[in-house]
Design a protein around this motif. Sequence first.
Motif, PDB file in Angstrom:
ATOM      1  N   LEU A 291       0.864  -1.182   0.000  1.00 42.20           N
ATOM      2  CA  LEU A 291       0.000   0.000   0.000  1.00 42.20           C
ATOM      3  C   LEU A 291       0.896   1.226   0.000  1.00 42.20           C
ATOM      4  CD1 LEU A 291      -2.761  -0.788   2.665  1.00 42.20           C
ATOM      5  CD2 LEU A 291      -2.776  -1.215   0.201  1.00 42.20           C
ATOM      6  N   ARG A 292       0.606   2.149  -0.920  1.00 43.37           N
ATOM      7  CA  ARG A 292       1.343   3.409  -0.884  1.00 43.37           C
ATOM      8  C   ARG A 292       0.376   4.536  -0.576  1.00 43.37           C
ATOM      9  NH1 ARG A 292       4.852   5.003  -5.852  1.00 43.37           N
ATOM     10  NH2 ARG A 292       2.883   5.719  -6.716  1.00 43.37           N
ATOM     11  N   TYR A 293       0.633   5.238   0.504  1.00 41.06           N
ATOM     12  CA  TYR A 293      -0.232   6.336   0.935  1.00 41.06           C
ATOM     13  C   TYR A 293       0.177   7.621   0.228  1.00 41.06           C
ATOM     14  CZ  TYR A 293      -1.762   2.973   4.361  1.00 41.06           C
ATOM     15  OH  TYR A 293      -2.271   1.847   4.934  1.00 41.06           O
ATOM     16  N   PRO A 294      -0.748   8.592   0.167  1.00 39.24           N
ATOM     17  CA  PRO A 294      -0.445   9.829  -0.568  1.00 39.24           C
ATOM     18  C   PRO A 294       0.789  10.559  -0.058  1.00 39.24           C
ATOM     19  CG  PRO A 294      -2.779   9.738  -0.029  1.00 39.24           C
ATOM     20  CD  PRO A 294      -2.128   8.587   0.671  1.00 39.24           C
ATOM     21  N   ASP A 295       1.116  10.385   1.225  1.00 43.82           N
ATOM     22  CA  ASP A 295       2.312  11.071   1.739  1.00 43.82           C
ATOM     23  C   ASP A 295       3.591  10.301   1.398  1.00 43.82           C
ATOM     24  OD1 ASP A 295       2.206   8.907   3.408  1.00 43.82           O
ATOM     25  OD2 ASP A 295       1.833  10.041   5.244  1.00 43.82           O
ATOM     26  N   GLY A 296       3.460   9.187   0.642  1.00 40.56           N
ATOM     27  CA  GLY A 296       4.635   8.463   0.183  1.00 40.56           C
ATOM     28  C   GLY A 296       4.979   7.242   1.035  1.00 40.56           C
ATOM     29  N   ARG A 297       4.393   7.167   2.215  1.00 41.39           N
ATOM     30  CA  ARG A 297       4.621   6.027   3.107  1.00 41.39           C
ATOM     31  C   ARG A 297       4.140   4.739   2.441  1.00 41.39           C
ATOM     32  NH1 ARG A 297       1.388   4.626   7.408  1.00 41.39           N
ATOM     33  NH2 ARG A 297      -0.075   6.214   6.685  1.00 41.39           N
ATOM     34  N   THR A 298       4.846   3.628   2.662  1.00 45.00           N
ATOM     35  CA  THR A 298       4.366   2.354   2.128  1.00 45.00           C
ATOM     36  C   THR A 298       4.243   1.333   3.241  1.00 45.00           C
ATOM     37  OG1 THR A 298       6.573   1.567   1.628  1.00 45.00           O
ATOM     38  CG2 THR A 298       5.413   2.711  -0.158  1.00 45.00           C
ATOM     39  N   GLU A 299       3.401   0.319   3.005  1.00 44.62           N
ATOM     40  CA  GLU A 299       3.175  -0.710   4.019  1.00 44.62           C
ATOM     41  C   GLU A 299       2.750  -1.989   3.304  1.00 44.62           C
ATOM     42  OE1 GLU A 299      -0.108  -1.507   7.588  1.00 44.62           O
ATOM     43  OE2 GLU A 299      -0.507  -0.058   6.020  1.00 44.62           O
ATOM     44  N   ASN A 319     -11.301   0.049  -1.628  1.00 46.46           N
ATOM     45  CA  ASN A 319     -11.585  -0.140  -0.215  1.00 46.46           C
ATOM     46  C   ASN A 319     -10.432   0.225   0.712  1.00 46.46           C
ATOM     47  OD1 ASN A 319     -14.450  -1.367   0.072  1.00 46.46           O
ATOM     48  ND2 ASN A 319     -13.564  -2.385  -1.716  1.00 46.46           N
ATOM     49  N   VAL A 320      -9.295   0.617   0.123  1.00 46.12           N
ATOM     50  CA  VAL A 320      -8.175   1.091   0.955  1.00 46.12           C
ATOM     51  C   VAL A 320      -7.809   2.535   0.594  1.00 46.12           C
ATOM     52  CG1 VAL A 320      -7.207  -1.195   1.350  1.00 46.12           C
ATOM     53  CG2 VAL A 320      -6.406   0.155  -0.603  1.00 46.12           C
ATOM     54  N   VAL A 325      -2.608   0.508  -4.461  1.00 44.42           N
ATOM     55  CA  VAL A 325      -2.174  -0.880  -4.308  1.00 44.42           C
ATOM     56  C   VAL A 325      -1.116  -1.183  -5.365  1.00 44.42           C
ATOM     57  CG1 VAL A 325      -2.905  -3.285  -4.425  1.00 44.42           C
ATOM     58  CG2 VAL A 325      -4.406  -1.570  -3.359  1.00 44.42           C
ATOM     59  N   LEU A 326       0.077  -1.550  -4.893  1.00 43.09           N
ATOM     60  CA  LEU A 326       1.180  -1.833  -5.814  1.00 43.09           C
ATOM     61  C   LEU A 326       1.667  -3.266  -5.600  1.00 43.09           C
ATOM     62  CD1 LEU A 326       3.206   1.444  -5.140  1.00 43.09           C
ATOM     63  CD2 LEU A 326       1.618   1.022  -7.024  1.00 43.09           C
ATOM     64  N   PRO A 327       2.341  -3.824  -6.580  1.00 37.79           N
ATOM     65  CA  PRO A 327       2.907  -5.166  -6.373  1.00 37.79           C
ATOM     66  C   PRO A 327       3.985  -5.101  -5.290  1.00 37.79           C
ATOM     67  CG  PRO A 327       3.247  -4.392  -8.656  1.00 37.79           C
ATOM     68  CD  PRO A 327       2.634  -3.270  -7.910  1.00 37.79           C
ATOM     69  N   ALA A 328       4.122  -6.177  -4.535  1.00 37.42           N
ATOM     70  CA  ALA A 328       5.125  -6.192  -3.461  1.00 37.42           C
ATOM     71  C   ALA A 328       6.219  -7.198  -3.790  1.00 37.42           C
ATOM     72  CB  ALA A 328       4.453  -6.572  -2.145  1.00 37.42           C
ATOM     73  N   ASP A 329       7.409  -6.947  -3.293  1.00 37.48           N
ATOM     74  CA  ASP A 329       8.501  -7.895  -3.429  1.00 37.48           C
ATOM     75  C   ASP A 329       8.542  -8.743  -2.160  1.00 37.48           C
ATOM     76  OD1 ASP A 329      10.794  -9.304  -3.775  1.00 37.48           O
ATOM     77  OD2 ASP A 329      12.144  -7.567  -3.684  1.00 37.48           O
ATOM     78  N   LEU A 390     -12.025  -6.983   4.041  1.00 35.56           N
ATOM     79  CA  LEU A 390     -12.103  -6.023   2.932  1.00 35.56           C
ATOM     80  C   LEU A 390     -12.475  -6.740   1.645  1.00 35.56           C
ATOM     81  CD1 LEU A 390      -8.836  -3.860   3.185  1.00 35.56           C
ATOM     82  CD2 LEU A 390     -11.147  -3.236   3.861  1.00 35.56           C
ATOM     83  N   PRO A 391     -13.429  -6.214   0.891  1.00 34.85           N
ATOM     84  CA  PRO A 391     -13.742  -6.823  -0.400  1.00 34.85           C
ATOM     85  C   PRO A 391     -12.496  -6.776  -1.279  1.00 34.85           C
ATOM     86  CG  PRO A 391     -15.396  -5.189   0.199  1.00 34.85           C
ATOM     87  CD  PRO A 391     -14.260  -5.035   1.164  1.00 34.85           C
ATOM     88  N   ALA A 392     -11.981  -7.927  -1.667  1.00 33.23           N
ATOM     89  CA  ALA A 392     -10.723  -7.956  -2.407  1.00 33.23           C
ATOM     90  C   ALA A 392     -10.712  -9.028  -3.491  1.00 33.23           C
ATOM     91  CB  ALA A 392      -9.564  -8.198  -1.446  1.00 33.23           C
ATOM     92  N   ALA A 393     -11.578 -10.040  -3.351  1.00 28.91           N
ATOM     93  CA  ALA A 393     -11.564 -11.142  -4.323  1.00 28.91           C
ATOM     94  C   ALA A 393     -12.349 -10.738  -5.557  1.00 28.91           C
ATOM     95  CB  ALA A 393     -12.175 -12.386  -3.704  1.00 28.91           C
ATOM     96  N   GLU A 394     -11.950 -11.284  -6.696  1.00 25.65           N
ATOM     97  CA  GLU A 394     -12.706 -11.006  -7.914  1.00 25.65           C
ATOM     98  C   GLU A 394     -14.129 -11.545  -7.748  1.00 25.65           C
ATOM     99  OE1 GLU A 394     -11.769 -13.499 -11.301  1.00 25.65           O
ATOM    100  OE2 GLU A 394     -10.715 -14.887  -9.988  1.00 25.65           O
ATOM    101  N   VAL A 395     -15.076 -10.826  -8.327  1.00 20.73           N
ATOM    102  CA  VAL A 395     -16.472 -11.248  -8.303  1.00 20.73           C
ATOM    103  C   VAL A 395     -16.756 -11.881  -9.653  1.00 20.73           C
ATOM    104  CG1 VAL A 395     -18.849 -10.426  -8.140  1.00 20.73           C
ATOM    105  CG2 VAL A 395     -17.061  -9.388  -6.741  1.00 20.73           C
TER     106      VAL A 395
END
Length: 581
Positions: A291-299, A319-320, A325-329, A390-395
């Motif tokens: 997750l990348r927040y607008p202030d640049g923080r990632t989690e 929903n976040v 939402v970015l790919p994670a390593d 959180l709704p996250a799965a494809e429907v």
Amino acid sequence: MLRMSTLFLRTLREDPADAEVPSHRLLVRAGYVRRVAPGMYTWLPLGLKVLENVARVVREEMDRMGGQEVLFPALLPREHYETSGRWTEYGDLLFRLKDRKGAEYLLAPTHEEMFTTLVKSQCSSYKDLPVVLYQVQTKYRDEARPRAGVLRGREFLMKDSYSFDVDDEGLQTAYEDHRVAYQRIFERLGLDYRIVSAVSGMMGGSASEEFLAPAPTGEDTFVSCTSCDYAANTEAVEVRAAAEQDPAAQPALQVLDTPDTPTIATLVEAVRAQGIDVDASGTLKNVVVLLRYPDGRTEPLVVGVPGDREVDVKRLEANVTPAEVLPADVDAIPGLVKGYIGPQGLSADLRYVVDPLVVRGSAWVTGANEQGKHAANVVRGRDFEPSAVLPAAEVREGDLCSRCGSPLTIARGIEIGHIFQLGRTFADAFGLDVLGRDGKPVRVTMGSYGIGVSRAVAAIAEQSHDDKGLVWPRGVAPADVHVAAVGKGEQGAVAERLAHELEQGGLRVLLDDRGGSPGVAFKDAELLGIPTVLVVGKALADGLVELRDRRSGSSRTVPVAEAVQAVVTEVRATGSVGVTA
Ligand code: ATP
Ligand code: MG
């Protein structure tokens, strides 16, 4: 009267190279809009008429529901958006600029901050409320993917309105009034639309619905029930999940050796070979995203979905929001064993969420957080507890309606409007209170309501065209009737006379007085899409003219002497622009 001999118009026979969707192709070819740069378009004379017709319908219905029109600047100082937090939250979407003294400004993407400030400066008592204010204003958003002509622009015209009330009932009423006004607007615009439940996005708040114009080229996906009237945006849809179970009643967790199981299919096979009956939907897939927040923080965020489904990034993102939402390593995140992640015993520093399909008490086959090992009977509520659902799965088509249990179906649409109850988010940020009946301050509650005015033009074109050109609904057409003089004889003079008489009858007339070839005149009439076409051609020798209906393609001949009356009757019967519905 619009005369094609002098009209600033040039129709194109070829499709523009960058146009992927019919509305874009046809609006450019028919000379309604012209591209300046990605997401930036010039409205040419005919296009501007359509745009203004749409705006007029919107204004009439907003006025009817009690809205009052104002107009803010599009260029705004930073401070108000700093107060709301959106200077940062908007991230790259916001156009920011500086004046000669170095002070910072933005080109407004939407105006909640300004309306809140305005009402605060002028309203001090409950007696000043309720109030609904609106504007029809140019908005600016530095869209990541401007697309499809005016459908998704970086500069676009929006009607935005805001309601201010002292209590929840008042907000509910304002919301319902907007809903009715929107229904009237979209009906008058000749749009086919659906009202679907939506997530409120970055503005917070509760009730939220979108108006979608079904179109295969739409960017939004919505889900509707095949039996009841439930419909929702894919991001917001609730799908019926299995019933919750008693976690304590599930069999004990069992760790299994599962080397070489890089895919769900190989995992299912390996687990079945050990005598445990499972299919892909009984496995729990744990997908790691950043997750990348607008202030640049990632989690990092670990998302659990049934193994037979992918994570729907757009749905998760909605929903976040405002996080992206970015790919994670995965290899770079301590405590995660790639390919063998399970929610049980995950490090407490890692946020773990599940899709609502992963109900309390459900038992899963999932990773054991150890190389080459999975675990069976991993139970939510016993072996792990997600930090959020959180709704996250494809429907999928055929998933079941949460209301009635019937199958759901999926279609695409264009978002033409959005209504939602903001609640007190902005009033809190700006300290918007008024004195209540009892003399004590009350915090104001707000609603925010948008219509994409320029987008609506494209949405109408998207729904209303054929392979020959545009087919405008009466309510928005740039003229009521297209009179075409075809032939070298007296056709020109007769067409001229009829056009004048039609205008005197209160109709808006476009006259093709170019005296060109019949082929060109007919092709242009089809491309421009004015609903009624009056052809003054060969049949004039027998005292007849031809009345064509652009939509059905049907035509009939009428005596010249009756032509004006026939056209007026037809236009009036199907509702002209000048007539308020
Ligand atoms: P989208 O999901 O399509 O980006 P949004 O949810 O950001 O839209 P709102 O902030 O709700 O849009 O704006 C209100 C209305 O303005 C939308 O319903 C849509 O009709 C219109 N709109 C939004 N963005 C654009 C754009 N880039 N170009 C044209 N119209 C737009
Ligand atoms: Mg929206």
